[in-house]
Design a protein around this motif. Sequence first.
Motif, PDB file in Angstrom:
ATOM      1  N   VAL A 147       0.836  -1.199   0.000  1.00  7.17           N
ATOM      2  CA  VAL A 147       0.000   0.000   0.000  1.00  7.17           C
ATOM      3  C   VAL A 147       0.873   1.252   0.000  1.00  7.17           C
ATOM      4  N   VAL A 148       1.900   1.277   0.839  1.00 12.76           N
ATOM      5  CA  VAL A 148       2.767   2.462   0.917  1.00 12.76           C
ATOM      6  C   VAL A 148       3.521   2.672  -0.398  1.00 12.76           C
ATOM      7  N   ILE A 149       4.162   1.609  -0.897  1.00 11.10           N
ATOM      8  CA  ILE A 149       4.924   1.743  -2.150  1.00 11.10           C
ATOM      9  C   ILE A 149       3.985   1.998  -3.328  1.00 11.10           C
ATOM     10  N   GLY A 150       2.839   1.293  -3.352  1.00 12.29           N
ATOM     11  CA  GLY A 150       1.883   1.496  -4.435  1.00 12.29           C
ATOM     12  C   GLY A 150       1.332   2.909  -4.467  1.00 12.29           C
ATOM     13  N   LEU A 151       1.101   3.511  -3.288  1.00 12.54           N
ATOM     14  CA  LEU A 151       0.623   4.895  -3.232  1.00 12.54           C
ATOM     15  C   LEU A 151       1.678   5.853  -3.768  1.00 12.54           C
ATOM     16  N   ALA A 152       2.950   5.623  -3.398  1.00 20.82           N
ATOM     17  CA  ALA A 152       4.022   6.478  -3.904  1.00 20.82           C
ATOM     18  C   ALA A 152       4.138   6.391  -5.420  1.00 20.82           C
ATOM     19  N   LEU A 153       4.063   5.181  -5.957  1.00 19.27           N
ATOM     20  CA  LEU A 153       4.148   5.017  -7.409  1.00 19.27           C
ATOM     21  C   LEU A 153       2.912   5.595  -8.114  1.00 19.27           C
ATOM     22  N   LEU A 158      -9.053   9.078  -1.405  1.00 20.66           N
ATOM     23  CA  LEU A 158      -8.532   7.727  -1.632  1.00 20.66           C
ATOM     24  C   LEU A 158      -8.921   6.736  -0.546  1.00 20.66           C
ATOM     25  N   ARG A 159      -9.672   7.164   0.452  1.00 14.43           N
ATOM     26  CA  ARG A 159      -9.959   6.279   1.587  1.00 14.43           C
ATOM     27  C   ARG A 159     -10.626   4.990   1.128  1.00 14.43           C
ATOM     28  N   ARG A 160     -11.648   5.086   0.294  1.00 15.11           N
ATOM     29  CA  ARG A 160     -12.344   3.892  -0.181  1.00 15.11           C
ATOM     30  C   ARG A 160     -11.426   3.012  -1.021  1.00 15.11           C
ATOM     31  N   TYR A 161     -10.584   3.626  -1.828  1.00 17.42           N
ATOM     32  CA  TYR A 161      -9.674   2.843  -2.669  1.00 17.42           C
ATOM     33  C   TYR A 161      -8.593   2.163  -1.818  1.00 17.42           C
ATOM     34  N   LEU A 162      -8.155   2.838  -0.771  1.00  9.93           N
ATOM     35  CA  LEU A 162      -7.203   2.212   0.148  1.00  9.93           C
ATOM     36  C   LEU A 162      -7.835   1.024   0.860  1.00  9.93           C
ATOM     37  N   GLU A 163      -9.073   1.190   1.301  1.00  9.21           N
ATOM     38  CA  GLU A 163      -9.775   0.078   1.948  1.00  9.21           C
ATOM     39  C   GLU A 163      -9.927  -1.096   0.986  1.00  9.21           C
ATOM     40  N   LEU A 164     -10.302  -0.797  -0.248  1.00 12.52           N
ATOM     41  CA  LEU A 164     -10.472  -1.857  -1.235  1.00 12.52           C
ATOM     42  C   LEU A 164      -9.148  -2.577  -1.496  1.00 12.52           C
ATOM     43  N   VAL A 200      -6.505  -2.815   0.481  1.00 13.99           N
ATOM     44  CA  VAL A 200      -6.109  -3.584   1.666  1.00 13.99           C
ATOM     45  C   VAL A 200      -6.916  -4.878   1.761  1.00 13.99           C
ATOM     46  N   LEU A 201      -8.217  -4.794   1.563  1.00 18.77           N
ATOM     47  CA  LEU A 201      -9.062  -5.975   1.696  1.00 18.77           C
ATOM     48  C   LEU A 201      -8.767  -7.010   0.608  1.00 18.77           C
ATOM     49  N   LEU A 202      -8.670  -6.567  -0.640  1.00 15.70           N
ATOM     50  CA  LEU A 202      -8.377  -7.511  -1.719  1.00 15.70           C
ATOM     51  C   LEU A 202      -6.970  -8.083  -1.578  1.00 15.70           C
ATOM     52  N   GLY A 203      -6.017  -7.239  -1.191  1.00 11.42           N
ATOM     53  CA  GLY A 203      -4.661  -7.733  -0.966  1.00 11.42           C
ATOM     54  C   GLY A 203      -4.619  -8.768   0.140  1.00 11.42           C
ATOM     55  N   ALA A 204      -5.371  -8.524   1.211  1.00 14.72           N
ATOM     56  CA  ALA A 204      -5.403  -9.494   2.307  1.00 14.72           C
ATOM     57  C   ALA A 204      -6.009 -10.819   1.853  1.00 14.72           C
ATOM     58  N   VAL A 205      -7.054 -10.750   1.015  1.00 19.20           N
ATOM     59  CA  VAL A 205      -7.673 -11.990   0.511  1.00 19.20           C
ATOM     60  C   VAL A 205      -6.664 -12.813  -0.276  1.00 19.20           C
ATOM     61  N   THR A 211     -11.577 -16.091   4.735  1.00 18.77           N
ATOM     62  CA  THR A 211     -11.532 -15.393   3.453  1.00 18.77           C
ATOM     63  C   THR A 211     -12.896 -14.824   3.087  1.00 18.77           C
ATOM     64  N   ILE A 212     -13.965 -15.563   3.387  1.00 21.50           N
ATOM     65  CA  ILE A 212     -15.315 -15.061   3.095  1.00 21.50           C
ATOM     66  C   ILE A 212     -15.597 -13.796   3.895  1.00 21.50           C
ATOM     67  N   ILE A 213     -15.169 -13.771   5.160  1.00 19.52           N
ATOM     68  CA  ILE A 213     -15.384 -12.581   5.985  1.00 19.52           C
ATOM     69  C   ILE A 213     -14.664 -11.374   5.383  1.00 19.52           C
ATOM     70  N   ILE A 214     -13.395 -11.574   4.980  1.00 16.51           N
ATOM     71  CA  ILE A 214     -12.652 -10.470   4.371  1.00 16.51           C
ATOM     72  C   ILE A 214     -13.284 -10.054   3.051  1.00 16.51           C
ATOM     73  N   ALA A 215     -13.690 -11.038   2.244  1.00 18.34           N
ATOM     74  CA  ALA A 215     -14.294 -10.724   0.944  1.00 18.34           C
ATOM     75  C   ALA A 215     -15.613  -9.980   1.100  1.00 18.34           C
ATOM     76  N   THR A 216     -16.351 -10.257   2.166  1.00 19.35           N
ATOM     77  CA  THR A 216     -17.604  -9.543   2.395  1.00 19.35           C
ATOM     78  C   THR A 216     -17.358  -8.055   2.584  1.00 19.35           C
ATOM     79  N   PHE A 217     -16.346  -7.725   3.391  1.00 17.62           N
ATOM     80  CA  PHE A 217     -15.995  -6.316   3.562  1.00 17.62           C
ATOM     81  C   PHE A 217     -15.519  -5.712   2.238  1.00 17.62           C
ATOM     82  N   ALA A 218     -14.771  -6.481   1.442  1.00 13.10           N
ATOM     83  CA  ALA A 218     -14.293  -5.981   0.158  1.00 13.10           C
ATOM     84  C   ALA A 218     -15.467  -5.679  -0.777  1.00 13.10           C
ATOM     85  N   LEU A 219     -16.455  -6.572  -0.821  1.00 12.66           N
ATOM     86  CA  LEU A 219     -17.605  -6.350  -1.690  1.00 12.66           C
ATOM     87  C   LEU A 219     -18.415  -5.137  -1.244  1.00 12.66           C
ATOM     88  N   ARG A 220     -18.529  -4.935   0.057  1.00 14.62           N
ATOM     89  CA  ARG A 220     -19.229  -3.746   0.543  1.00 14.62           C
ATOM     90  C   ARG A 220     -18.489  -2.482   0.137  1.00 14.62           C
TER      91      ARG A 220
END
Length: 320
Positions: free
Chosen positions: A104-110, A235-241, A243-248, A298-307
Amino acid sequence: MTTAVSTSPVSPPKPPAPAPRKNGPRAWATRAPLLPALVFLIVVTQLPFVATLVISLFDWNSLNPDKRSFNGLENYASVFTDAALRDSVLTTILLTASVVIATVVIGLALALLLDRTFFGRGMVRTLLITPFLLVPVSAALLWKHALYNPEYGLLNGTLSWIGELFGDTSPAQPDWIADMPLLAVVTALVWQWTPFMMLILLAGLQSRPAEVVEAARLDGASAWQTFRYLTLPHLRRYLELGVLLGAVYIVQNFDAVFTITAGGLGTANLPYTIYQTFYQAHEYGLASAAGVVVVIGTIIIATFALRTVSSLFSEEANRA
């Protein structure tokens, strides 16, 4: 002369009747083409999961098939009490958190870099996306042999070249995988998944209202103030997305651990431990229980990602 006024209460208008549901032949005709896809999805995804769920309730070792017996939830208790499985859960959490935060940190810088206009931006963007296009096993093999190898790897070759520049003809040649195994796996995953985060955050940056940013600059806001009070909240929503997809994805990662360290030196995460339990220890019931735990997490994390994705689409629709 007074006029009598009627004081009888006026009944409120009745709400419109709900539209009748269309369950006729025409509605079924429109749904019929989707039925084969639905059946295929159930057969491919749900039936194997149900079979895994059933196997997880048995004490089943393939080396002793005659001793198979129903043991209820004992396998799930073992998942949370067995020392090796518990250590693999902690390793999975540490690995996932490290990779997600770094990407997230490196991706934001790039993304901030590519959001600017400069000569050769298309070429730079293509080169930065390339690691994400590699097959995970190929990326892990690249890091294991081309970079980490203590004899002919690029990292030690670079150290030798720098040492020769300063007159050191025999600089230290560390064994990167043996000396820092978890960091070696994390670095390889960060290199491959940073483009994924960069693309998500770049899409968020390019969806900013240009007039708002220009107005902030005209009002004398510095680059940091513009980033802090305009860009980051946007970028808050995009950062959340991200993080959640990366964690999945990282929670399920198996390729890097298997290829670089073979699960040794304290790098065995939960997917690799499931692999060991199933294919090496032949404990089908225990491995299935651990797999079910991973799927539920994974389903729990994906649920937050879909929201988060749904809220992003809602915001874009309202803005349009």
